[in-house]
Design an enzyme around this catalytic site. Structure first.
Site, PDB file in Angstrom:
ATOM      1  N   LYS A   1      21.108 -44.977 110.016  1.00  0.00           N
ATOM      2  CA  LYS A   1      21.378 -46.367 110.430  1.00  0.00           C
ATOM      3  C   LYS A   1      22.875 -46.590 110.279  1.00  0.00           C
ATOM      4  CE  LYS A   1      21.910 -50.266 109.082  1.00  0.00           C
ATOM      5  NZ  LYS A   1      23.119 -50.890 109.717  1.00  0.00           N
TER       6      LYS A   1
ATOM      7  N   GLY B   1      28.785 -47.676 101.478  1.00  0.00           N
ATOM      8  CA  GLY B   1      29.070 -49.082 101.771  1.00  0.00           C
ATOM      9  C   GLY B   1      29.544 -49.802 100.528  1.00  0.00           C
TER      10      GLY B   1
ATOM     11  N   GLU C   1      27.779 -43.906  97.744  1.00  0.00           N
ATOM     12  CA  GLU C   1      29.233 -43.738  97.946  1.00  0.00           C
ATOM     13  C   GLU C   1      29.804 -45.119  98.199  1.00  0.00           C
ATOM     14  OE1 GLU C   1      30.958 -41.173  97.486  1.00  0.00           O
ATOM     15  OE2 GLU C   1      29.611 -39.457  97.684  1.00  0.00           O
TER      16      GLU C   1
ATOM     17  N   GLU D   1      38.340 -55.012  95.414  1.00  0.00           N
ATOM     18  CA  GLU D   1      38.631 -54.196  96.591  1.00  0.00           C
ATOM     19  C   GLU D   1      38.869 -55.145  97.774  1.00  0.00           C
ATOM     20  OE1 GLU D   1      35.421 -52.063  98.495  1.00  0.00           O
ATOM     21  OE2 GLU D   1      36.699 -50.307  98.712  1.00  0.00           O
TER      22      GLU D   1
ATOM     23  N   CYS E   1      38.016 -46.207 101.544  1.00  0.00           N
ATOM     24  CA  CYS E   1      37.506 -46.317 100.175  1.00  0.00           C
ATOM     25  C   CYS E   1      38.488 -45.768  99.148  1.00  0.00           C
ATOM     26  CB  CYS E   1      36.160 -45.608 100.069  1.00  0.00           C
ATOM     27  SG  CYS E   1      36.203 -43.932 100.701  1.00  0.00           S
TER      28      CYS E   1
HETATM   29  P1  NAD Z   1      28.190 -53.042 103.576  1.00  0.00           P
HETATM   30  O1  NAD Z   1      27.638 -52.738 102.244  1.00  0.00           O
HETATM   31  O2  NAD Z   1      28.316 -54.454 104.001  1.00  0.00           O
HETATM   32  O3  NAD Z   1      27.366 -52.316 104.739  1.00  0.00           O
HETATM   33  C1  NAD Z   1      27.095 -50.942 104.707  1.00  0.00           C
HETATM   34  C2  NAD Z   1      25.815 -50.651 105.470  1.00  0.00           C
HETATM   35  O4  NAD Z   1      24.716 -51.233 104.779  1.00  0.00           O
HETATM   36  C3  NAD Z   1      25.760 -51.195 106.887  1.00  0.00           C
HETATM   37  O5  NAD Z   1      25.160 -50.226 107.724  1.00  0.00           O
HETATM   38  C4  NAD Z   1      24.861 -52.415 106.748  1.00  0.00           C
HETATM   39  O6  NAD Z   1      24.165 -52.766 107.932  1.00  0.00           O
HETATM   40  C5  NAD Z   1      23.893 -51.943 105.688  1.00  0.00           C
HETATM   41  N1  NAD Z   1      23.197 -53.008 104.936  1.00  0.00           N
HETATM   42  C6  NAD Z   1      23.599 -54.284 104.712  1.00  0.00           C
HETATM   43  N2  NAD Z   1      22.710 -54.915 103.931  1.00  0.00           N
HETATM   44  C7  NAD Z   1      21.713 -54.037 103.661  1.00  0.00           C
HETATM   45  C8  NAD Z   1      20.518 -54.089 102.880  1.00  0.00           C
HETATM   46  N3  NAD Z   1      20.155 -55.192 102.225  1.00  0.00           N
HETATM   47  N4  NAD Z   1      19.752 -52.981 102.782  1.00  0.00           N
HETATM   48  C9  NAD Z   1      20.124 -51.842 103.426  1.00  0.00           C
HETATM   49  N5  NAD Z   1      21.234 -51.730 104.185  1.00  0.00           N
HETATM   50  C10 NAD Z   1      22.037 -52.808 104.292  1.00  0.00           C
HETATM   51  O7  NAD Z   1      29.613 -52.345 103.559  1.00  0.00           O
HETATM   52  P2  NAD Z   1      30.683 -52.189 104.695  1.00  0.00           P
HETATM   53  O8  NAD Z   1      31.411 -53.449 104.888  1.00  0.00           O
HETATM   54  O9  NAD Z   1      30.083 -51.519 105.859  1.00  0.00           O
HETATM   55  O10 NAD Z   1      31.637 -51.081 104.028  1.00  0.00           O
HETATM   56  C11 NAD Z   1      32.694 -51.367 103.188  1.00  0.00           C
HETATM   57  C12 NAD Z   1      32.472 -50.694 101.859  1.00  0.00           C
HETATM   58  O11 NAD Z   1      32.170 -49.301 102.035  1.00  0.00           O
HETATM   59  C13 NAD Z   1      33.710 -50.726 101.022  1.00  0.00           C
HETATM   60  O12 NAD Z   1      33.363 -51.097  99.712  1.00  0.00           O
HETATM   61  C14 NAD Z   1      34.194 -49.304 101.058  1.00  0.00           C
HETATM   62  O13 NAD Z   1      35.005 -48.941  99.981  1.00  0.00           O
HETATM   63  C15 NAD Z   1      32.914 -48.542 101.094  1.00  0.00           C
HETATM   64  N6  NAD Z   1      33.116 -47.156 101.548  1.00  0.00           N
HETATM   65  C16 NAD Z   1      32.862 -46.115 100.690  1.00  0.00           C
HETATM   66  C17 NAD Z   1      33.077 -44.790 101.067  1.00  0.00           C
HETATM   67  C18 NAD Z   1      32.825 -43.641 100.130  1.00  0.00           C
HETATM   68  O14 NAD Z   1      32.617 -42.530 100.606  1.00  0.00           O
HETATM   69  N7  NAD Z   1      32.841 -43.840  98.827  1.00  0.00           N
HETATM   70  C19 NAD Z   1      33.519 -44.520 102.361  1.00  0.00           C
HETATM   71  C20 NAD Z   1      33.774 -45.592 103.218  1.00  0.00           C
HETATM   72  C21 NAD Z   1      33.568 -46.909 102.807  1.00  0.00           C
END
Ligand code: NAD
Length: 484
Positions: A178, A230, A252, A386, A285
């Site tokens: 997803k 995320g 992650e 962040e 990230c």
């Molecule tokens: P987010 O948590 O808002 O969304 C991530 C994903 O989760 C999306 O696909 C979203 O549709 C889904 N999602 C949202 N609510 C959900 C739920 N209740 N249950 C299941 N899935 C759900 O984050 P974002 O804005 O997409 O990403 C930003 C974050 O990602 C930042 O904190 C960033 O640092 C982190 N990030 C981490 C890495 C890593 O490898 N450590 C890499 C890239 C980004």
């Protein structure tokens, strides 16, 4: 070669079917560079998640029994197709999340390299023979988990295919991916290429949708493991949902990485590293978003950083001269500027450059300039949260002990950076940082595909990269044979 926009792929891949509609309808995808809708993204509902999980479950018994060499070959064919479609991935990355084509090639290459590395592990995984008495034969099998739900963020969509998806496939798992609703195109291209390469139907399923689709995936009874990339807030909701069925998780998450510059540092390397705040418009990230500078060189070093950042070319991601594109959405733009406003109000740092939205010919997109706050209080929101935008918080420190204390004083633990010519100090500080990844003297905090990558504390747990990435998707089964 010039990279130009292409028609973004849409649809859902469930088993062998490409769906053109979904129970959640569709939503326009807005191009961050100009605010224009560029595609209708299907929003999967619980029904499509259920079908995708069932398709993956049905494909699993066959896929896990594929000869490992054949599995490696088909996945390497997929890597070859990713290479052949490199320019398409670069274009889609610019369209879906504003990654400038100038750096997009390196990011797509990273996805290809990680995919290749994972694919080559497919026929090198083995269990072990366990030491046992002569009348017993004991061995442990490394078995794939089964069906893995992979929920992704938007900031490096092509790279995520290599980093997060390919290891699960190489380990013999089937996946339901997803992607983020904000950047779904690269995952759909990957799904098409997987089928073209000969990956059997049902092994790779891609369902686009928002958080509700993610939530349905997390709680689906056919899902044996969740891999999530995320934010922390979503990770908490997912952890709570997984607790009900005790579904194992790989997390992650975000970071607030400290970049420590001692007064004996190689200034050129330290400067290059500090400019990392503009990579992906600060939406990475591991971006070094907290710059900790020793007070003896603070003024001159910070001056060199702001001078260099003033010359960063911000603009249309398809302009080959542009190094920093837009931030992902209008809402992100406002959220980031909210941090700037609150820092002004609270006096928790001194604005040195940037801080206002870029308008003029860029007014239709979501463009921010590199923004730097000096003399930031380490307890402030600016230093602790962040921001996920091109906002650099600069802090002073007096000595090694204070630098390490400040660096570790955050809820996150993804990455850290150290710059010093004193090798003993570099090694000491790298050991003292409470993070999963350290870059020393210009080394990247994210190593190559053979190195482990992941966080500690609120940056998550589990590791991507190298053999460990495959082990995340394998579980050991012990078999004890009585030979008497
Ligand atoms: P987010 O948590 O808002 O969304 C991530 C994903 O989760 C999306 O696909 C979203 O549709 C889904 N999602 C949202 N609510 C959900 C739920 N209740 N249950 C299941 N899935 C759900 O984050 P974002 O804005 O997409 O990403 C930003 C974050 O990602 C930042 O904190 C960033 O640092 C982190 N990030 C981490 C890495 C890593 O490898 N450590 C890499 C890239 C980004």
């Amino acid at each position: 070669m010039t990279i130009s926009p292409i028609t973004p792929p849409v649809g859902l891949l469930i088993g062998e079917d490409w769906r053109t509609s979904a129970t959640g309808g569709s939503r326009p995808h807005v191009n961050a560079a100009n605010g224009l809708a560029q595609a209708d993204v299907l929003m999967a509902g619980a029904a499509e998640i259920d079908e995708a999980a069932s398709a993956a479950r049905a494909a699993f018994p066959t896929w896990r029994r594929w000869h490992p060499t054949e599995r490696r070959r088909v996945l390497q064919r997929l890597v070859g197709l990713m290479e052949r479609h490199r320019d398409d991935f670069v274009a889609l990355s610019a369209q879906e999340c504003g990654i400038p084509v100038q750096i997009g090639d390196a990011i797509v290459q990273m996805g290809i390299d990680w995919a290749d590395s994972a694919a080559t592990w497919a026929d090198k995984l083995a269990g072990e023979v366990v030491s046992s008495p002569a009348d017993v034969f004991d061995y442990a099998l490394a078995e794939p988990y089964g069906v893995v739900g992979i929920i992704l963020t938007w900031n490096g969509p092509a790279a995520s295919m290599g980093i997060s998806v390919m290891p699960a496939l190489a380990a013999g798992c089937c996946v339901v991916v997803k992607p983020s609703e904000l950047a779904p195109f690269s995952a759909l291209l990957f799904a098409r290429l997987a089928r073209e390469a000969g990956v059997p139907a049902g092994v790779v399923n891609v369902v686009t949708g928002d958080g509700s689709a993610g939530a349905a995936l997390v709680s689906h009874p056919e899902i044996d493991k969740i891999s999530f990339t995320g934010g922390v807030t979503t990770a908490r909701a997912i952890s709570a949902a997984c607790a009900r069925r005790l579904t194992p998780l790989l997390l992650e998450l975000g970071g607030k990485s400290a970049n420590i510059v001692f007064d004996d540092a190689d200034r050129k390397k330290a400067l290059k590293s500090a400019l990392g705040i503009i990579v992906l418009s600060g939406q990475g990230c591991i971006v070094p978003s907290r710059l900790l500078v020793q007070d003896t060189i603070y003024d001159e070093f910070v001056e060199s950083v702001t001078a260099a950042l003033r010359h960063v070319r911000v603009g249309d991601p398809f302009d080959p001269k542009v190094t920093m594109g837009p931030v992902i959405t209008e809402a992100a733009c406002e959220r980031i500027l909210g941090f700037v406003d609150r820092a002004h109000e609270s006096g928790s740092g001194k604005l040195l450059i940037g801080g206002e939205r870029l308008l003029g010919e860029l007014r239709d997109g979501y463009y921010l300039p590199p923004t730097v706050f000096g003399d930031v209080d380490n307890g402030s929101e600016l230093a602790q949260e962040e921001i996920f935008g091109p906002v650099l918080a600069v802090l002073r420190f007096a000595d090694e002990e204070q630098a390490v204390d400040m660096a570790n004083d955050t809820p996150y633990g993804l990455a850290g950076f150290v710059h010093t010519r004193d090798l003993s100090r570099a090694v000491r500080v790298a050991a003292a940082l409470d993070v999963g990844n350290v870059g020393v003297n210009g080394g990247g905090a994210m190593g190559g595909p053979e190195a482990p990558f992941g966080g500690v504390k609120q940056s998550g747990y589990g590791r991507e990269g190298g053999k460990g990435a495959l082990l995340e998707f394998l579980r050991m089964k012990n078999v004890m044979v009585d030979l008497e």
